[in-house]
Design a protein around this motif. Sequence first.
Motif, PDB file in Angstrom:
ATOM      1  N   PHE B 104     -14.327 -16.703  19.690  1.00 32.42           N
ATOM      2  CA  PHE B 104     -13.794 -15.432  19.221  1.00 32.42           C
ATOM      3  C   PHE B 104     -13.681 -15.382  17.706  1.00 32.42           C
ATOM      4  CE2 PHE B 104     -12.455 -13.287  23.079  1.00 32.42           C
ATOM      5  CZ  PHE B 104     -12.351 -14.311  24.000  1.00 32.42           C
ATOM      6  N   GLY B 105     -13.785 -14.176  17.182  1.00 29.37           N
ATOM      7  CA  GLY B 105     -13.410 -13.935  15.806  1.00 29.37           C
ATOM      8  C   GLY B 105     -11.898 -13.897  15.701  1.00 29.37           C
ATOM      9  N   SER B 106     -11.422 -13.743  14.480  1.00 31.28           N
ATOM     10  CA  SER B 106      -9.977 -13.803  14.231  1.00 31.28           C
ATOM     11  C   SER B 106      -9.262 -12.498  14.556  1.00 31.28           C
ATOM     12  CB  SER B 106      -9.717 -14.174  12.768  1.00 31.28           C
ATOM     13  OG  SER B 106     -10.403 -13.279  11.921  1.00 31.28           O
ATOM     14  N   GLY B 107     -10.011 -11.490  14.909  1.00 37.12           N
ATOM     15  CA  GLY B 107      -9.407 -10.241  15.338  1.00 37.12           C
ATOM     16  C   GLY B 107      -9.209  -9.243  14.208  1.00 37.12           C
ATOM     17  N   THR B 108      -9.253  -7.974  14.578  1.00 36.96           N
ATOM     18  CA  THR B 108      -8.977  -6.877  13.646  1.00 36.96           C
ATOM     19  C   THR B 108      -7.957  -5.960  14.279  1.00 36.96           C
ATOM     20  OG1 THR B 108     -11.202  -6.914  12.678  1.00 36.96           O
ATOM     21  CG2 THR B 108      -9.913  -4.892  12.409  1.00 36.96           C
ATOM     22  N   GLN B 109      -6.839  -5.797  13.587  1.00 33.53           N
ATOM     23  CA  GLN B 109      -5.797  -4.887  14.065  1.00 33.53           C
ATOM     24  C   GLN B 109      -6.128  -3.477  13.599  1.00 33.53           C
ATOM     25  OE1 GLN B 109      -2.966  -5.738  16.018  1.00 33.53           O
ATOM     26  NE2 GLN B 109      -2.874  -3.514  16.203  1.00 33.53           N
ATOM     27  N   LEU B 110      -6.351  -2.600  14.535  1.00 34.08           N
ATOM     28  CA  LEU B 110      -6.676  -1.216  14.209  1.00 34.08           C
ATOM     29  C   LEU B 110      -5.423  -0.350  14.294  1.00 34.08           C
ATOM     30  CD1 LEU B 110      -8.768   1.037  13.626  1.00 34.08           C
ATOM     31  CD2 LEU B 110      -9.016   1.283  16.115  1.00 34.08           C
ATOM     32  N   THR B 111      -5.125   0.325  13.217  1.00 33.60           N
ATOM     33  CA  THR B 111      -4.035   1.304  13.174  1.00 33.60           C
ATOM     34  C   THR B 111      -4.643   2.689  13.062  1.00 33.60           C
ATOM     35  OG1 THR B 111      -2.558  -0.270  12.093  1.00 33.60           O
ATOM     36  CG2 THR B 111      -1.991   2.063  11.917  1.00 33.60           C
ATOM     37  N   VAL B 112      -4.161   3.611  13.875  1.00 35.50           N
ATOM     38  CA  VAL B 112      -4.632   4.989  13.823  1.00 35.50           C
ATOM     39  C   VAL B 112      -3.483   5.855  13.320  1.00 35.50           C
ATOM     40  CG1 VAL B 112      -5.631   6.904  15.104  1.00 35.50           C
ATOM     41  CG2 VAL B 112      -6.192   4.546  15.737  1.00 35.50           C
ATOM     42  N   LEU B 113      -3.721   6.497  12.200  1.00 31.98           N
ATOM     43  CA  LEU B 113      -2.703   7.316  11.550  1.00 31.98           C
ATOM     44  C   LEU B 113      -2.799   8.765  12.007  1.00 31.98           C
ATOM     45  CD1 LEU B 113      -3.283   5.853   7.979  1.00 31.98           C
ATOM     46  CD2 LEU B 113      -1.508   5.198   9.613  1.00 31.98           C
ATOM     47  N   PRO B 114      -1.652   9.388  12.242  1.00 35.29           N
ATOM     48  CA  PRO B 114      -1.682  10.798  12.712  1.00 35.29           C
ATOM     49  C   PRO B 114      -2.117  11.753  11.605  1.00 35.29           C
ATOM     50  CG  PRO B 114       0.570  10.040  12.395  1.00 35.29           C
ATOM     51  CD  PRO B 114      -0.299   8.840  12.198  1.00 35.29           C
TER      52      PRO B 114
END
Lengths: 115, 114
Positions: B104-114
């Motif tokens: 696995f890669g180290s991951g990407t945290q995706l934030t979705v802004l309103p």
Amino acid sequence: KAGVTQTPRYLIKTRGQQVTLSCSPISGHRSVSWYQQTPGQGLQFLFEYFSETQRNKGNFPGRFSGRQFSNSRSEMNVSTLELGDSALYLCASSLSMGLGYNEQFFGPGTRLTVL
Amino acid sequence: AQSVTQLGSHVSVSEGALVLLRCNYSSSVPPYLFWYVQYPNQGLQLLLKYTTGATLVKGINGFEAEFKKSETSFHLTKPSAHMSDAAEYFCAVRGSGSARQLTFGSGTQLTVLP
């Protein structure tokens, strides 16, 4: 069809203790893999079992062990727990480990906290 | 040996904007490539996979990825982000033989802004 189940979902242990985690694969799946997930190291492969035999092993100390039963259920054991063993332990099952692609289906994980 | 690099540990997008999560891999054999999503306190859910054949792969929830061998990349895209897309995303590679496990890669945290 039920998914991969892992028990318990949460565990709290103290240093030096040992712990056993359980994984029941999807019905008909014969391969079970274990992964450790920590904030610092990310997702790391522990080992894979197929037909009650360990087929592949990651780079973890011998304190980490596992086994698979004839019904494909698997357990992993960690002895002499260290603080750094605190992690989410994920189990994944797949139909087989033959040539070609076999999708791995993940369980919800067991959250282990070592105090 | 196989490895995965995910560029950007955190990505923020506005709702309705394009989502682009980057993944580059290294593998000594033709790889199987995957994108997984993880919601808080849950396991990993497969979004899409590349095994063989068409290099543009469509997955669930409107996500797709393109396998580019020349660039050793497998970037994940979605034309229009939704609030429910907020999660952590992992790119993974799987080889064969002794390298059958997922890396696995180290991951990407995706934030979705309103």
